[in-house]
Write a protein that holds these residues in place. Structure first.
Motif, PDB file in Angstrom:
ATOM      1  N   ASP A  68       0.855  -1.184   0.000  1.00 37.76           N
ATOM      2  CA  ASP A  68       0.000   0.000   0.000  1.00 37.76           C
ATOM      3  C   ASP A  68       0.896   1.241   0.000  1.00 37.76           C
ATOM      4  O   ASP A  68       1.436   1.629   1.038  1.00 37.76           O
ATOM      5  CB  ASP A  68      -0.920   0.000   1.219  1.00 37.76           C
ATOM      6  CG  ASP A  68      -1.884   1.197   1.203  1.00 37.76           C
ATOM      7  OD1 ASP A  68      -1.644   2.145   0.424  1.00 37.76           O
ATOM      8  OD2 ASP A  68      -2.860   1.176   1.966  1.00 37.76           O
ATOM      9  N   ASN A  70      -0.011   4.357  -0.731  1.00 38.59           N
ATOM     10  CA  ASN A  70      -0.794   5.592  -0.674  1.00 38.59           C
ATOM     11  C   ASN A  70      -0.672   6.247   0.701  1.00 38.59           C
ATOM     12  O   ASN A  70      -1.230   5.749   1.696  1.00 38.59           O
ATOM     13  CB  ASN A  70      -2.262   5.255  -0.961  1.00 38.59           C
ATOM     14  CG  ASN A  70      -3.161   6.475  -0.862  1.00 38.59           C
ATOM     15  OD1 ASN A  70      -2.681   7.596  -0.650  1.00 38.59           O
ATOM     16  ND2 ASN A  70      -4.460   6.256  -1.001  1.00 38.59           N
ATOM     17  N   SER A  73      -3.655   6.477   3.018  1.00 38.94           N
ATOM     18  CA  SER A  73      -4.391   5.284   3.419  1.00 38.94           C
ATOM     19  C   SER A  73      -4.007   4.873   4.845  1.00 38.94           C
ATOM     20  O   SER A  73      -2.873   5.056   5.276  1.00 38.94           O
ATOM     21  CB  SER A  73      -4.059   4.148   2.450  1.00 38.94           C
ATOM     22  OG  SER A  73      -4.310   2.897   3.032  1.00 38.94           O
ATOM     23  N   PHE A  76      -1.036   2.600   4.798  1.00 42.05           N
ATOM     24  CA  PHE A  76       0.160   3.045   4.071  1.00 42.05           C
ATOM     25  C   PHE A  76       1.395   2.365   4.662  1.00 42.05           C
ATOM     26  O   PHE A  76       1.546   2.264   5.879  1.00 42.05           O
ATOM     27  CB  PHE A  76       0.343   4.560   4.186  1.00 42.05           C
ATOM     28  CG  PHE A  76       1.723   5.014   3.758  1.00 42.05           C
ATOM     29  CD1 PHE A  76       2.090   4.984   2.424  1.00 42.05           C
ATOM     30  CD2 PHE A  76       2.670   5.442   4.697  1.00 42.05           C
ATOM     31  CE1 PHE A  76       3.364   5.375   2.016  1.00 42.05           C
ATOM     32  CE2 PHE A  76       3.948   5.840   4.306  1.00 42.05           C
ATOM     33  CZ  PHE A  76       4.291   5.809   2.961  1.00 42.05           C
ATOM     34  N   HIS A 150       0.674   5.056  -9.762  1.00 41.58           N
ATOM     35  CA  HIS A 150      -0.015   4.268  -8.749  1.00 41.58           C
ATOM     36  C   HIS A 150      -1.457   4.001  -9.164  1.00 41.58           C
ATOM     37  O   HIS A 150      -1.888   2.886  -9.234  1.00 41.58           O
ATOM     38  CB  HIS A 150       0.036   4.979  -7.396  1.00 41.58           C
ATOM     39  CG  HIS A 150       1.427   5.062  -6.859  1.00 41.58           C
ATOM     40  ND1 HIS A 150       2.099   6.239  -6.690  1.00 41.58           N
ATOM     41  CD2 HIS A 150       2.291   4.094  -6.478  1.00 41.58           C
ATOM     42  CE1 HIS A 150       3.324   5.992  -6.231  1.00 41.58           C
ATOM     43  NE2 HIS A 150       3.460   4.699  -6.087  1.00 41.58           N
TER      44      HIS A 150
END
Lengths: 297, 297
Positions: A68, A70, A73, A76, A150
């Motif tokens: 992950d 991001n 998030s 993350f 992404h």
């Protein structure tokens, strides 16, 4: 000049290094990928020791995935749903960030390698290109319009469906999710599964390589039609077989059949599909490049 | 608010309009795509007349392709190697720019439509997504990291190789370059060639649609694995058959087989692969959006 740390977290080994770029990699340690606890502790110990000599400005982690990446998030910095034992749903960035207290750049291994090639290697001056690794798996990272791609999460290029030539090739593919996807037909385990010999023991004149180039070219044509890259860089253990490149060039050229009227594709295929400019250091330098990028706004 | 002109240049018809957005399309003219001289003159005459009422701030051209959308290229603004009679190597932007003297935005029809959907339609708030049209051909445009994707030239998504199910489908495909590429197996002429009936005359319960959804899904999975879009918008005449959407959703879901752990793909497929928010106006509003963008730095 700022000093950076980089972790290339691969499925079989970790490489940790500190440096400022390809001409200045000051220290490096390698250890096998075991459990997250072990690997993360070893990495922290290495960087703590290095930071006592000169502080690190930032750290980059280029990891096997899925991850992950991001920053917005809640997960993350995690390795998410990997089938790799012990690593599913592992917070990778959190404990390292707490221990070292420096900004951390985190992305897939192949996006990291793409960034390294952009910074110092075969993609300098481009803004839209693809980096592929073909080894025990097949993964792809991309930069588009000057930024790493992404989108929804990150690309999973190895899992494209491609035409399977059943007449010439009864091998069913090894991907546990898709069988004969691109990775399932053309990463290292497919060569071994199909021919009963490890890839590096298959001689260059063996028909295995023409079939391999055919399958690799099918995925490359998909990438060319979809992402329109200015260049494609192919690294990883399978691509250490340098004789694959001309076979791949010929296959891509004939599959495109002149449809895309670009000089790069029609006349300069050998500078369009190329090995990494950073060679075997593409991975760890990618992690250093992620560290460098973590300092930028 | 600035007034813009837009030209949707399709393979069979031109649509020219002036306006500021979907709620304000003030005038529109349509005529068949004949020779460049005829079409360009008709377009110029329409916009000159409109500009007498209120001057245009800029003009957008969203064109069938292949085109050269690179402002730094000597053939910027040209339709390049199209097989379409009369149009190969045609300077499209030059004569219109000279006649009207306004900034001109120029891109593929599908990149234009993508920008329109981003501005006013089903891609608002996203930064990485794909717009596809499936009609007499199959084309795709994309925005990545908030900018339209060009890379080497522009995507040519219709020409991806996909697995051809020869057992169920002996139809060879209609693409003059690649035979059974994505477009060759799934654009409108493939439906007609395979079943002997125009697409809009094939009833919803006919097995044609399950096979069509299967082929469309194969290309969509390639796009998902490569570009990692946050959403995919599917327009064009074939997609007017709204019953295709649930079939496509099911096929994409089962092909991905849970590998990409994203809620959009696992739980919200029906809001992930969607029709255009701008409906049949996606094309001409895309051209208006290209005009608007031509004014921005």
């Amino acid at each position: 000049m700022s000093l950076f740390g980089g972790i290339e977290a691969g499925g079989t080994k970790f490489v940790c290094a500190v440096g400022t770029g390809p001409e200045d990699l000051r220290a490096e340690v390698r250890f096998p990928t075991t459990t997250p606890e072990e690997c993360i502790s070893q990495a922290i110990a290495f960087f703590r020791e290095q930071a006592q000599r000169e502080p690190l400005a930032a750290l980059g982690i280029a990891s096997f995935g899925p991850v992950d990446p991001n920053p917005k998030s809640p997960t993350f910095g995690y390795v998410t749903t990997t089938p790799k034992p012990h690593w599913a749903h592992t917070d990778f960035v959190g404990p390292i960030s707490q221990a070292l207290g420096v900004p951390i750049g985190f992305d897939t291994d192949v996006n990291g390698a793409a960034l390294g090639e952009y910074r110092w290697g075969a993609a300098q001056g481009l803004d839209t290109f693809v980096y592929l690794t073909i080894g025990t798996g097949l993964g792809g990272g991309a930069m588009v319009n000057g930024k790493l791609l992404h989108g929804l999460m990150h690309p999973e290029m190895g899992h494209m469906p491609i035409p399977h030539n059943w007449d010439a090739d009864p091998y069913a593919g090894f991907c546990p999710y898709h069988g004969d996807c691109w990775e399932g037909l053309s990463a290292g385990p497919a060569l071994e599964g199909r021919w009963g010999v490890r890839a590096y023991n298959i001689p260059p004149e063996h028909p295995a390589w023409e079939l391999e180039a055919h399958y690799l070219a099918l995925g490359l044509v998909n990438i060319i039609c979809t992402l329109s890259p200015q260049r494609i860089i192919m690294g990883g253990g399978v691509m250490d077989q340098q004789h694959l490149f001309p076979l791949i060039h010929n296959n891509v050229y004939s599959m495109l059949n002149g449809y895309i009227q670009s000089r790069q594709l029609l006349e300069n295929m050998d500078s369009y599909i190329v090995p990494p400019g950073l060679g075997n250091q593409a991975g760890v330098l990618g992690a250093i490049a992620l560290a460098e990028a973590a300092l930028q706004p």
